[in-house]
Scaffold this motif. Structure first.
Motif, PDB file in Angstrom:
ATOM      1  N   ASN A  13       0.843  -1.194   0.000  1.00 38.92           N
ATOM      2  CA  ASN A  13       0.000   0.000   0.000  1.00 38.92           C
ATOM      3  C   ASN A  13       0.867   1.230   0.000  1.00 38.92           C
ATOM      4  OD1 ASN A  13      -2.651  -1.248   2.152  1.00 38.92           O
ATOM      5  ND2 ASN A  13      -2.406  -1.298  -0.042  1.00 38.92           N
ATOM      6  N   GLN A  36      -4.171   4.168  -0.121  1.00 39.53           N
ATOM      7  CA  GLN A  36      -4.631   4.136   1.263  1.00 39.53           C
ATOM      8  C   GLN A  36      -4.495   2.699   1.752  1.00 39.53           C
ATOM      9  OE1 GLN A  36      -8.415   5.416  -0.182  1.00 39.53           O
ATOM     10  NE2 GLN A  36      -8.544   6.902   1.465  1.00 39.53           N
ATOM     11  N   SER A  37      -4.506   2.545   3.050  1.00 38.87           N
ATOM     12  CA  SER A  37      -4.411   1.194   3.587  1.00 38.87           C
ATOM     13  C   SER A  37      -5.626   0.382   3.164  1.00 38.87           C
ATOM     14  CB  SER A  37      -4.343   1.250   5.098  1.00 38.87           C
ATOM     15  OG  SER A  37      -4.545  -0.052   5.599  1.00 38.87           O
TER      16      SER A  37
END
Lengths: 216, 282, 449, 194, 355
Positions: free
Chosen positions: E64, E70-71
């Motif tokens: 990521n 984004q996570s």
């Protein structure tokens, strides 16, 4: 030389193949031997040297004959010349070491269809005097050998815990067998290319905006 | 690359010139090839002889010279040009005194990923197989290569019974691979647990070869014992031994276990891996 | 399907089962009073805009034509109330752009009486005359598309129609206006059906009603026995409740077991489909010679306090309707004209109720915001299992993401999509597939011309 | 040892797939596998050429061994194969323009496909008889086509994915090839017979 | 009314499922299986499950970050990969190898291709196939189930030093096995059938008293958990049905041909990772075809290939490779099984009639 193209200095001509146009990492040519024989550093280097030999020999001959050979039959001539040098190197390796010969197997003979060599003959040697042609071929050949070695070294280190046959991690090392199997070849070359891509992308754009992500 | 890239306006070269050039190139190439061939002939032959001897001496300890024979329905001949139909190639090893130390032949069968070729030593006195060595294989390293590292497995070949049946047409008992720990008869091979496929290939290769070779061979044993003087070195190009041009090499073309664990010295590293092999029991 | 003969003729393949939410089905249709100012867009139908017959300052009576049809694919507009024309100017429309509209200031004393009508002799009219009468009434399909009814019933030369399919499915969640009409005006419906049958020359009519409205089936059955033809040429048939059962092609497949050719119309297989609401209204207007001045609208949704079905005069601004139905004064709302699956969100409360508006839904903010996080397509295949047209929305969606519109049209049959919304409804990644397809279609149309 | 034809076929098609296990023909494999509609004709053309090459090689090998000219084997193979491809191209052009249009552009590419020479060299090395050679060539071609099709399918699919920029291009193809090769390892031992 | 009006495009209602919701339910369905495996194999299995799951999560996070996303940890898909991976590995698998498997699963199986939804093969299986090819010995080293001391001691191989060869545990295994179990051979039922012609009984399978990967023995539990997913429509029921069905049919066919040589279909279904693979791995949405017809073909193919590999291949178990091959074929299957567009056939038929 194509008019308008900048005349390269001798050093540049040599470095062309080693770095900028590296046949393995940049042009990704002649992959068959690259992946097939690169299970160990020794094999990879032997293959690299064999290819270098054929490249130099055929380049020299093609360059010397460049004004004699009619356009229509030039490809046939090149193939003939390359095949000759491959046959020569085939016997040379047998004479030097049968073990290496057995390890490289059919891939020595398959150097004939290595696009790097035919490509050099067609694109460079047939248009340049022997000196420059050899320089370029040397660069390409060395570049090819370096590429092969880079892959062979990784595969041998992980696949056997050795480099050039010397154990690196002691006797209890667990070899990653996959590295000497076909998928390992693909993965290692792929990983090298990824590394180069990554380095290039960092060089090209140090602060790159986030690429379009699905969540936005 | 192809003709399409030639501008149509280009004047075409007369055929005579083309043929002349091609002829010139062909001549140059021919000279190069023949020079290389002649120049390396001796070295290659020496290499091959060395390789053969090393392999045969490994399975027949104490031998000091090797001769090649072809055993066919017509009898035993020194190996010449190729192997005729229905015949089998055989290596006879002699000690320094010139007496027959043992015989060796090749067996091959499809293993886990490709053909497994083994060289086995046959002792005519004991009517048994007394050793094996791997010529080429591509089995999984760590599993398949136990066939030359697993001491217990190699023990099978200290005296593997290959006595001929009464009619001398086939083996009295076919060589058979049985499951690990199941060996009960001298003609059975106790497989390595976890590497059964490769073991079976070894057994199958030996059985097929022995079934064919031994009935042909036995009537002519005397001829070999005499150590009938043959040419010191067979012509290498005509009948390369063991590494019959490319056979081992080609098959191991791609990722091959052979390169990591060259089969030439197969028994040397047995000790270090044997215990591990047991541990992998699966 | 032929593998399962016992399912044959039952329903179409795939589709979805959204929550019905038809809480308004139980209460009768109520009447909504006139707004003080009505807005009547000149184009409330598919086709050419109507041409105004009145000028600003002119007085009109309820039912009087105030705009005439401009050519065949067009319908007139009738004054929904007694009043005076205030202006003819640009006003916001449901589709977004402002459109030419007649603004009517309603007299406070205006009654529900229709002041302007010309009852014809229905029985003696020829099919052609019936069509003309239908066009004069300003009727359009009330299901949502607002396609002029006479145009739909006009059968081209050489085409033979054997069946009139009457669409009483009302498969959209929340909406109950057709349901109420079937319950309350079955005899008008019969009249409308007979008119339609006559005009298209159909020998039989089948009314398809989803099996969650069995009371409507019973009511229609009773009406058939009471006023319908005794020869059994009109029948009512329950079909499984499934969205989009009410789509023309789906219903034809369910009732008759045949598929309308891709890219074709039901007419091409001898079928004409009409909505129950349309025919019921037709059946009440035509014998009286009246024009269309009002329609039944379902006003409901979590944001409405007094949900129900209402007779709403055409031209009533949304603001008035919502006020009357008691819209909650929430901060953020989504207002949808039509059903929740295919309806259109409106941007302005000045948008009026037009002929094609079957429902007004108000959703509150909480509902809107719930769980709309976007993920990449995980290729679950739910959309493929939902698409009633047998398309591959997953693939179409990915192609749309890559802007490969040509491939969408040429290889993946984008043209067959009628935006029923099933794919978006089921998508766990919350990809706005329908919207992507709408855009793609628009771009392809642009390229084609 | 004489391998049964079925064993040669299955093993060459799957377990020892030319591309995924032997690394032969990688250039066209990486180059022509971007789309399914080019993969299939390329595979078909290659299979055909392999068959032709295999037949040529079989005849040549007989000549070369009979006259003890082993040192000319390679050079004669490559010359004959290249000429054969040219010949096929010309014959196709003349007698089947349709087929030529479909396959024509791939034929020159195939001359430098090392799988073609590889098939010829391997059949020689393994001492295959005539039928075995033909089976080997056809299976090799079929295996090449199979690998090409699988690869093209995956690549077409990834065309629609949001692949990180760094991974685009040859690196991605190689990783996919690695995964395919990994999956094909399951076939190891298939065709070994009992 | 001064309300702000939201503008959205139709449809305005959605079903209310989401990717996270589906994935979370898969995790839920996997937990009982993981718990059973811990109960069966003890601390070592637990350590392995924790290791692979954490590695997968960490790798996902790493990629990521590298790609600037984004996570995506919250979508649970990396958790699924980690759990599944552990369940397919032998319980005694060294943790460092498990970590490599987890990393490779995410890297080669998923991150390279753009993350969730774009993976071309099941990540867990990619990870497993990688370590199977890399460490063929360790991945075929089995330990007895229900060892009496399983909750007090680890299998000696579990904590092998990174990069080092795991110790030999055959002696340990004999010592550690439950007293009731005599003749522990260290071979899976499939291997014993294939090489020794010994057929395990259904009772052996149902009692879990066979050597196997950490999570594949509890057939009934897996079926129940899979059924939960299928009933709640978080999984396409066609896939397991097609796989198990075609495998059983193929097995039946062979048994009819030669009953002495080929085992009965029940053995084929219960042994190895057949049920686990069919339920949880082949059914991975991103790597299976999207069309219902395609799904049947895909499943049938996996079933047949599995039996073929088991019967005729060099390997004893073929489920993993069969699924990977199925994954590779999925795009092609999708291509040839595009759904029939409404009204298409009709038109063709009309044309036929006319001509």
């Amino acid at each position: 030389m194509i008019p308008g193209q900048k005349q390269l200095s001798n050093l540049e001509e040599l470095l062309e193949g080693i770095w900028k146009q590296n046949p393995v990492f940049v042009m990704v040519l002649g992959m068959c031997p690259v992946l097939a024989v690169s299970v160990s550093a020794v094999n990879a280097l032997s293959m690299g040297l064999a290819t270098l030999f054929v490249l130099l020999g055929s380049t020299l001959l093609v360059s010397l004959l460049r004004n004699v050979v009619p356009r229509e039959v030039r490809i046939a001539t090149y193939i003939l010349i390359i095949a000759t040098f491959v046959t020569v190197v085939d016997y040379l390796i047998q004479a030097i070491s049968l073990a290496v010969y057995d390890a490289l197997g059919a891939f020595i003979q398959l150097i004939v269809v290595n696009c790097v060599i035919l490509g050099r003959a067609e694109a460079h040697a047939s248009k340049n005097p022997p000196g420059r042609a050899l320089l370029n071929a040397l660069g390409m050949g060395v570049g090819f050998a370096i590429g092969l070695f880079a892959i062979g070294a990784v595969r041998e280190i992980l696949g056997a815990g050795k480099l050039f046959g010397f154990a690196l991690f002691g006797p209890d090392f667990q070899p990653w067998v996959i590295m000497v199997l076909p998928p390992g070849g693909f993965f290692v070359l792929g990983a090298w290319l990824l590394l180069f891509n990554w380095l290039n992308s960092r060089k090209a754009a140090p602060v790159k905006p986030v690429e379009g992500h699905a969540h936005v | 690359m192809n003709a399409a890239s030639v501008p149509p306006s280009q004047p075409s070269t007369p055929s005579a010139a083309m043929i002349r050039t091609l002829g010139l190139v062909a001549t140059v190439c021919g000279i190069l090839i023949v020079t290389a061939y002649e120049g390396t002939l001796e070295a290659v032959a020496a290499n091959k002889k060395l390789a053969l001897e090393r392999a045969v001496f490994k399975v027949i300890p104490g031998a000091s010279s090797v001769k090649e024979f072809v055993v066919g329905p017509t009898g035993v001949q020194p190996a010449g040009n190729g192997v005729p139909e229905g015949a089998v190639k055989l290596y006879a090893a002699y000690d320094q005194a010139g007496s027959l130390k043992g015989l060796a032949a090749e067996g091959a069968a499809k293993g886990y990923s490709d053909t497994v070729r083994v060289l086995y030593a046959y002792d005519p006195e004991k009517q048994a197989i007394t050793g094996i060595g791997v010529v080429s294989m591509r089995e999984t390293p760590g599993i398949g290569d136990k066939i030359y590292t697993d001491a217990a497995f190699l023990k099978n070949f200290e005296a593997l019974d290959v006595t001929l049946s009464a009619d001398l047409k086939s083996l009295a008992n076919a060589v058979k691979v049985v499951k690990h720990g199941g060996k009960q008869n001298p003609w059975e091979i106790d497989a390595i647990a976890g590497a059964t496929v490769t073991c079976k290939a070894v057994g199958k290769g030996i059985n097929e070869s022995a079934q064919k070779l031994l009935p042909l061979l036995l009537p002519h044993l005397d001829k070999l014992k005499a150590g009938e003087p043959a040419r010191p070195t067979p012509h290498p190009a005509a009948s390369p031994p063991l590494s019959k041009r490319g056979q081992g090499g080609f098959d191991s073309g791609s990722a091959s276990s052979q390169r990591l664990n060259p089969p030439q010295p197969p028994f040397e590293k047995g000790g270090s891996r044997a215990s591990h092999a047991e541990g992998a029991a699966s | 399907m032929s593998l399962f003969p016992f399912f044959k003729n039952n329903t179409f393949a795939r589709g979805v089962h959204p929550d019905a939410n038809k809480s308004t089905a139980g209460s009768p249709i109520r009447r909504m009073p006139f707004a003080s100012r009505m807005i009547l867009p000149l184009v409330q139908h598919i086709g050419k805009p109507a041409v105004p017959l009145v000028r600003a300052g002119e007085e009109v009576v309820r039912g009087q034509p105030i705009a005439k049809a401009d050519g065949f694919l067009s319908v007139p507009i009738h004054a929904p109330a007694d009043g005076v024309i205030e202006a003819i100017e640009l006003k916001p429309s449901a589709r977004g752009p402002w459109v030419e509209s007649i603004v009517l200031r309603v007299y406070e004393g205006s009654t529900q009486e229709i002041g302007w009508r010309h009852p014809p002799d229905i029985e003696s009219m020829s099919p052609r005359e019936i069509l003309q009468a239908i066009q004069d009434s300003g009727m359009v399909g009330l299901g949502g598309a607002a396609f002029p009814s006479h145009a739909k019933l006009a059968v081209p030369e050489g085409t033979k129609i054997h069946t009139l399919v009457v669409n009483g499915c009302e498969c959209e969640p929340y909406l109950t206006c057709d349901h109420r009409l079937m319950l309350e005006y079955p005899e008008d419906l019969m009249a409308g059906i007979r008119l339609a049958m006559k005009s298209v020359g159909a020998k039989r009519a089948i009314i398809g009603v989803e099996d969650n409205k069995m009371d409507a089936v019973a009511a229609i059955q009773a009406a058939i026995e009471k006023v319908g033809p005794a020869d059994g040429s009109i029948t009512v048939q329950a079909v499984p409740t499934k969205y989009p059962q009410g789509a023309e092609k789906m219903l034809v497949k369910s009732l008759l077991g045949v598929e309308v050719p891709s890219g074709g119309l039901p007419m091409h297989i001898g079928v004409v489909v009409n909505n129950v609401g349309t025919l019921a209204l037709l059946g009440s207007l035509l014998p009286e010679g009246q024009g269309m001045t009002e329609r039944v609208v379902t006003v409901t949704g979590p944001g409405i306090k007094k949900p129900g079905d209402y007779w709403v005069p055409l031209g009533t601004p949304m603001r008035t309707v919502l006020k009357w139905a008691g819209a909650q004064d929430a901060n953020e709302q989504e207002i949808i004209l039509g059903g929740p699956m295919m309806g259109q969100a409106v941007a302005s409360l000045d948008v009026p109720v037009t002929k094609g508006v079957s429902g007004i839904l108000v959703f509150d903010k909480l509902r809107i915001e719930a769980d709309r996080k976007l993920w990449p397509c995980i290729k679950c295949g739910e959309c493929v299992k939902a698409c009633p047209m047998g398309l591959n929305p997953s693939m179409l969606g990915m192609l749309a993401g890559r802007r490969e519109y040509e491939a969408m049209g040429a290889q993946y049959h984008l043209g067959d999509c009628f935006e029923c919304g099933c794919c978006t409804y089921v998508c766990p990644s919350h990809i706005p597939l329908v919207q992507q397809f709408r855009v793609a279609k628009g771009i392809l149309r642009g390229k084609a011309t | 040892m004489s391998e049964p034809l079925s064993s040669i076929f299955i093993s060459t098609l799957l377990a020892n797939n030319l591309v995924l296990a032997m690394f032969l023909g990688l250039c066209p494999f990486l180059g022509v596998s971007a789309r399914l509609n080019t993969a299939l004709p390329m595979g078909a053309a290659s299979t055909f050429v392999m068959l032709v090459a295999s037949l040529c090689a079989f005849g040549l090998n007989w000549l070369v061994t009979t006259f003890n000219l082993e040192f000319l084997r390679l050079i004669s193979y490559i010359v004959i194969i290249a000429s054969a491809v040219q010949l096929v191209e010309m014959v196709l052009k003349k007698y089947s323009p349709v087929l030529f249009r479909a396959l024509g552009i791939y034929l020159p590419l195939i001359t430098t496909n090392c799988a073609v020479l590889g098939v010829a060299l391997f059949q020689t090395a393994r001492d295959y008889d005539f039928l075995q050679s033909v089976t080997f060539a056809v299976a090799g071609g079929a295996g090449f086509t199979l690998a090409l099709l699988l690869m093209a399918g995956l690549r077409e699919r990834l065309n629609l994915a949001i692949v990180p920029n760094v991974v685009q291009g040859t690196a991605l193809s190689l990783m996919l090839a690695g995964l395919l090769s990994l999956a094909f390892m399951g076939f190891a031992g298939l065709g070994a017979g009992e | 009314m001064t309300a702000r009006i939201e503008l959205r495009t139709s449809p305005h209602v959605v079903k209310g499922t989401s990717v996270e919701h589906i994935m979370f339910n898969v995790v839920l369905a996997l937990l009982p299986i993981a718990a059973f495996s811990v109960w069966q194999y003890g601390l070592s299995a637990l350590a392995l499950i924790v290791t692979t799951t954490l590695t997968c999560l960490a790798s996902e996070r790493l990629f990521n970050r590298l790609s600037g996303q984004q996570s995506t940890l919250s979508d649970w898909s990396a958790t699924i990969t980690g759990l599944l991976l552990a369940l397919t590995l032998p319980p005694a698998f060294p943790l460092w190898m498990g970590a490599i498997a987890g990393f490779m699963a995410i890297a080669l199986g998923k991150a390279l291709f753009g993350g969730i939804g774009f993976n071309v093969m099941n990540p867990a299986l990619v990870g497993r196939a990688f370590v199977q090819a890399a460490f063929p010995v360790a991945i075929t080293t089995w330990v007895p189930a229900f060892a009496p001391r399983r909750f007090t001691e680890f299998v000696p191989t579990t904590f092998t030093a990174p990069l080092m060869t795991p110790p030999d545990i055959s002696a340990w295994a004999l010592n550690a096995k439950p007293a009731a179990l005599d003749g522990f051979t260290g071979a899976t039922p499939l291997a014993r059938w294939k090489f020794d012609n010994v057929l395990a009984t259904p009772h052996d399978f149902l009692s879990g008293a066979v050597t196997a990967s950490a999570g594949e023995t509890s057939a009934i539990l897996i079926l129940v958990c899979g059924a939960y997913l299928a009933i709640r429509k978080f999984m396409d029921w066609r896939i397991p049905v097609a796989i198990l069905g075609s495998a059983a049919l193929t097995a039946l066919l062979f048994q009819l041909i030669d009953p002495a040589r080929y085992p009965d279909p029940l053995f084929v279904l219960l042994s190895g990772g057949m049920i686990l693979g069919a339920m949880f791995m082949a059914s991975d949405m991103a790597t299976s075809p999207v069309t219902p017809k395609g799904v049947w073909i895909y499943g049938a193919l996996i079933g047949v290939v599995t039996v073929m590999i088991r019967y005729f291949g060099g390997l004893t178990e073929g489920v993993m490779y069969a699924i990977l091959l199925g994954n590779a074929l999925a795009p092609l299957i999708d291509q040839v099984t595009q759904p029939k567009v409404f009204g298409e056939v009709k038109r063709a038929r009309v044309k036929e009639k006319q001509t």
